[in-house]
Design a protein around this motif. Sequence first.
Motif, PDB file in Angstrom:
ATOM      1  N   ILE A 166      22.301  -5.297 -37.837  1.00 21.27           N
ATOM      2  CA  ILE A 166      21.570  -5.633 -36.613  1.00 21.27           C
ATOM      3  C   ILE A 166      22.446  -5.223 -35.437  1.00 21.27           C
ATOM      4  CG2 ILE A 166      20.596  -7.488 -35.215  1.00 21.27           C
ATOM      5  CD1 ILE A 166      20.252  -9.096 -37.815  1.00 21.27           C
ATOM      6  N   PRO A 167      21.960  -4.350 -34.546  1.00 21.14           N
ATOM      7  CA  PRO A 167      22.763  -3.933 -33.389  1.00 21.14           C
ATOM      8  C   PRO A 167      22.437  -4.748 -32.138  1.00 21.14           C
ATOM      9  CG  PRO A 167      20.876  -2.493 -33.593  1.00 21.14           C
ATOM     10  CD  PRO A 167      20.737  -3.530 -34.681  1.00 21.14           C
ATOM     11  N   MET A 168      23.425  -4.869 -31.263  1.00 19.88           N
ATOM     12  CA  MET A 168      23.227  -5.449 -29.929  1.00 19.88           C
ATOM     13  C   MET A 168      24.071  -4.648 -28.945  1.00 19.88           C
ATOM     14  SD  MET A 168      23.417  -9.618 -30.334  1.00 19.88           S
ATOM     15  CE  MET A 168      25.209  -9.577 -30.459  1.00 19.88           C
ATOM     16  N   ALA A 169      23.611  -4.559 -27.698  1.00 17.42           N
ATOM     17  CA  ALA A 169      24.426  -3.936 -26.660  1.00 17.42           C
ATOM     18  C   ALA A 169      25.728  -4.719 -26.521  1.00 17.42           C
ATOM     19  CB  ALA A 169      23.671  -3.923 -25.335  1.00 17.42           C
ATOM     20  N   GLY A 170      26.843  -3.991 -26.425  1.00 19.63           N
ATOM     21  CA  GLY A 170      28.145  -4.661 -26.421  1.00 19.63           C
ATOM     22  C   GLY A 170      29.038  -4.284 -25.261  1.00 19.63           C
ATOM     23  N   GLY A 171      28.418  -3.945 -24.119  1.00 14.24           N
ATOM     24  CA  GLY A 171      29.221  -3.594 -22.948  1.00 14.24           C
ATOM     25  C   GLY A 171      28.965  -2.166 -22.522  1.00 14.24           C
ATOM     26  N   ASN A 172      29.402  -1.824 -21.337  1.00 15.27           N
ATOM     27  CA  ASN A 172      29.208  -0.473 -20.813  1.00 15.27           C
ATOM     28  C   ASN A 172      30.346  -0.140 -19.871  1.00 15.27           C
ATOM     29  OD1 ASN A 172      28.040   1.928 -19.459  1.00 15.27           O
ATOM     30  ND2 ASN A 172      26.163   1.303 -20.503  1.00 15.27           N
ATOM     31  N   SER A 173      30.837   1.076 -19.988  1.00 12.21           N
ATOM     32  CA  SER A 173      31.964   1.515 -19.147  1.00 12.21           C
ATOM     33  C   SER A 173      31.506   2.035 -17.792  1.00 12.21           C
ATOM     34  CB  SER A 173      32.739   2.623 -19.858  1.00 12.21           C
ATOM     35  OG  SER A 173      31.923   3.781 -19.981  1.00 12.21           O
ATOM     36  N   GLY A 174      30.184   2.232 -17.619  1.00 11.92           N
ATOM     37  CA  GLY A 174      29.710   2.907 -16.421  1.00 11.92           C
ATOM     38  C   GLY A 174      29.960   4.405 -16.544  1.00 11.92           C
ATOM     39  N   VAL A 175      29.721   5.142 -15.478  1.00 11.95           N
ATOM     40  CA  VAL A 175      29.931   6.595 -15.500  1.00 11.95           C
ATOM     41  C   VAL A 175      31.412   6.883 -15.765  1.00 11.95           C
ATOM     42  CG1 VAL A 175      29.752   8.748 -14.222  1.00 11.95           C
ATOM     43  CG2 VAL A 175      28.047   6.950 -13.876  1.00 11.95           C
ATOM     44  N   GLN A 176      31.681   7.710 -16.759  1.00 11.62           N
ATOM     45  CA  GLN A 176      33.063   8.006 -17.115  1.00 11.62           C
ATOM     46  C   GLN A 176      33.595   9.209 -16.336  1.00 11.62           C
ATOM     47  OE1 GLN A 176      33.813   8.126 -21.321  1.00 11.62           O
ATOM     48  NE2 GLN A 176      32.933   6.097 -21.652  1.00 11.62           N
ATOM     49  N   TYR A 291      25.886 -11.797 -22.598  1.00  7.75           N
ATOM     50  CA  TYR A 291      26.925 -12.168 -21.625  1.00  7.75           C
ATOM     51  C   TYR A 291      28.079 -11.168 -21.655  1.00  7.75           C
ATOM     52  CZ  TYR A 291      31.123 -14.595 -19.983  1.00  7.75           C
ATOM     53  OH  TYR A 291      32.296 -14.909 -19.351  1.00  7.75           O
ATOM     54  N   ALA A 292      28.570 -10.853 -22.863  1.00  8.18           N
ATOM     55  CA  ALA A 292      29.692  -9.924 -22.992  1.00  8.18           C
ATOM     56  C   ALA A 292      29.302  -8.522 -22.542  1.00  8.18           C
ATOM     57  CB  ALA A 292      30.174  -9.898 -24.446  1.00  8.18           C
ATOM     58  N   ASN A 293      28.044  -8.157 -22.761  1.00  5.88           N
ATOM     59  CA  ASN A 293      27.561  -6.841 -22.346  1.00  5.88           C
ATOM     60  C   ASN A 293      27.692  -6.656 -20.833  1.00  5.88           C
ATOM     61  OD1 ASN A 293      26.052  -4.299 -22.813  1.00  5.88           O
ATOM     62  ND2 ASN A 293      24.433  -5.317 -21.673  1.00  5.88           N
ATOM     63  N   GLN A 294      27.255  -7.629 -20.070  1.00  7.98           N
ATOM     64  CA  GLN A 294      27.343  -7.543 -18.613  1.00  7.98           C
ATOM     65  C   GLN A 294      28.779  -7.704 -18.123  1.00  7.98           C
ATOM     66  OE1 GLN A 294      24.782  -6.798 -16.395  1.00  7.98           O
ATOM     67  NE2 GLN A 294      26.497  -6.611 -14.970  1.00  7.98           N
ATOM     68  N   ASP A 295      29.531  -8.562 -18.792  1.00  8.01           N
ATOM     69  CA  ASP A 295      30.906  -8.825 -18.372  1.00  8.01           C
ATOM     70  C   ASP A 295      31.760  -7.570 -18.430  1.00  8.01           C
ATOM     71  OD1 ASP A 295      33.013 -11.065 -17.794  1.00  8.01           O
ATOM     72  OD2 ASP A 295      33.896  -9.878 -19.420  1.00  8.01           O
ATOM     73  N   MET A 296      31.578  -6.751 -19.463  1.00  6.11           N
ATOM     74  CA  MET A 296      32.381  -5.538 -19.570  1.00  6.11           C
ATOM     75  C   MET A 296      32.096  -4.570 -18.422  1.00  6.11           C
ATOM     76  SD  MET A 296      32.709  -2.652 -22.581  1.00  6.11           S
ATOM     77  CE  MET A 296      33.285  -3.784 -23.838  1.00  6.11           C
ATOM     78  N   LEU A 297      30.827  -4.398 -18.085  1.00  2.00           N
ATOM     79  CA  LEU A 297      30.488  -3.514 -16.970  1.00  2.00           C
ATOM     80  C   LEU A 297      31.098  -4.021 -15.671  1.00  2.00           C
ATOM     81  CD1 LEU A 297      28.969  -1.080 -15.846  1.00  2.00           C
ATOM     82  CD2 LEU A 297      26.930  -2.526 -15.653  1.00  2.00           C
ATOM     83  N   ASP A 298      31.066  -5.320 -15.473  1.00  3.27           N
ATOM     84  CA  ASP A 298      31.671  -5.909 -14.275  1.00  3.27           C
ATOM     85  C   ASP A 298      33.169  -5.633 -14.233  1.00  3.27           C
ATOM     86  OD1 ASP A 298      29.153  -6.888 -13.831  1.00  3.27           O
ATOM     87  OD2 ASP A 298      29.615  -8.949 -14.413  1.00  3.27           O
ATOM     88  N   GLU A 299      33.817  -5.761 -15.388  1.00  3.69           N
ATOM     89  CA  GLU A 299      35.265  -5.523 -15.449  1.00  3.69           C
ATOM     90  C   GLU A 299      35.591  -4.079 -15.098  1.00  3.69           C
ATOM     91  OE1 GLU A 299      39.058  -5.787 -18.557  1.00  3.69           O
ATOM     92  OE2 GLU A 299      37.024  -6.195 -19.280  1.00  3.69           O
ATOM     93  N   TYR A 300      34.854  -3.140 -15.680  1.00  2.93           N
ATOM     94  CA  TYR A 300      35.120  -1.726 -15.392  1.00  2.93           C
ATOM     95  C   TYR A 300      34.874  -1.402 -13.919  1.00  2.93           C
ATOM     96  CZ  TYR A 300      36.116   0.022 -20.046  1.00  2.93           C
ATOM     97  OH  TYR A 300      36.717   0.283 -21.256  1.00  2.93           O
ATOM     98  N   THR A 301      33.800  -1.945 -13.376  1.00  2.00           N
ATOM     99  CA  THR A 301      33.496  -1.677 -11.966  1.00  2.00           C
ATOM    100  C   THR A 301      34.635  -2.130 -11.072  1.00  2.00           C
ATOM    101  OG1 THR A 301      31.123  -1.938 -12.412  1.00  2.00           O
ATOM    102  CG2 THR A 301      31.829  -2.097 -10.119  1.00  2.00           C
ATOM    103  N   ALA A 302      35.209  -3.276 -11.388  1.00  2.00           N
ATOM    104  CA  ALA A 302      36.297  -3.819 -10.573  1.00  2.00           C
ATOM    105  C   ALA A 302      37.620  -3.102 -10.810  1.00  2.00           C
ATOM    106  CB  ALA A 302      36.453  -5.313 -10.857  1.00  2.00           C
ATOM    107  N   ARG A 303      37.960  -2.837 -12.058  1.00  2.00           N
ATOM    108  CA  ARG A 303      39.299  -2.326 -12.388  1.00  2.00           C
ATOM    109  C   ARG A 303      39.465  -0.825 -12.181  1.00  2.00           C
ATOM    110  NH1 ARG A 303      40.903  -7.245 -11.755  1.00  2.00           N
ATOM    111  NH2 ARG A 303      40.483  -8.664 -13.503  1.00  2.00           N
TER     112      ARG A 303
END
Length: 379
Positions: A166-176, A291-303
């Motif tokens: 079973i797959p779930m979205a697990g975060g996103n790095s945004g445009v690389q 929750y983790a999916n959105q959190d990762m994108l937020d982290e990348y956007t900030a860092r």
Amino acid sequence: MKTNRKLSPLIILTLVALLVAVSWLLVLERSSKIIAKHDQSAEQQQTTQEVIEWKLVTSWPKNFPGLGNGPEVFAKAVAQASNGRLKIRVYGAGELVPALGVFDAVSQGTVQMGHSGAYYWKGKAQAATFFTSIPFGMNAQEMNGWLHYGGGLELWQELYAPFNIIPMAGGNSGVQMGGWFNKEINSLEDIKGLKMRIPGMGGEIFSRVGGTVVNLPGGELYTALQTGVIDATEWVGPYNDKAFGLHEVAKYYYYPGWHEPGSNLEFLINKTAFETLPKDLQAIVKIAGRYANQDMLDEYTARNNAALVALSENPNISIRRFPDDVLKALKTATEQYMQEIIQQDAMTKKVYQSWKTFADGVKNYHHISEQAYINARDL
């Protein structure tokens, strides 16, 4: 002589106060007993509840910024929300299984969960690439929209069903970023024969314009670039690339990340293990995943911001934009390749049609919303 004694108002008030105080103390004592009994019952219930322990393997180094943080955030959220009933231990690449052995480990039930990128499994299911990133395709915001409100997740589940996953979205790095190169790219000719680590569909497109693709896990990139095993590599973006020290072994840092404009990561769950969980724990796993999916994108956007500033201030680094002729050739090759693969596999064609319909629609909207606003902001 008959004496008529009357209680003074002060005495009456005192007696009333004493009566109220005694009543209140009795109430407090009873309440304390009830609370103590409840707490004791809750404690006994917690100690008698079964604690379920899962293993989660990843394709990333343990606690690696962004990619490695995602599964840790997920595991912590599950533990807190379940009051410790479901504990998930996260393993980095190579600790239990190789970086690219995550899919098989979850499918076979060796472990209950994994965290990786779907494009690594295109050899198992061609359509898997659509659930990570497509060259010149959708960004993170658009991918999330397609997966959760455009039918993408249901297709993803259908694709992985034969593998008991079973797959779930697990975060996103945004445009690389486009990657690190040891030589300048001034025209399409400079791509010819260049050895680059670039996975997924991006790698196929890169080879079609004359490059040579080398598949390597992230932990080997520094040495491979340093020793000349590869001439270039893409990884993620400033935040992760700086952590890997890629700026120490390559000079030219190219953008934009044409190959991964919104790289969606994945949680993989062994279906058999998931179905043995109580319904409330199943819900917690799904909610923690969102929750983790959105959190990762937020982290990348900030860092990414701070990391790019540091890299741009390094006199040994040159940040360059790919020439237009290179980008045009890559885009043309992408469109041709897409038309080829959808004729080879019915599931790939089904996923492509859903993806393309959503991508075209959201692109039209973003022309007059996101893109128009960014253009206006830059005036």
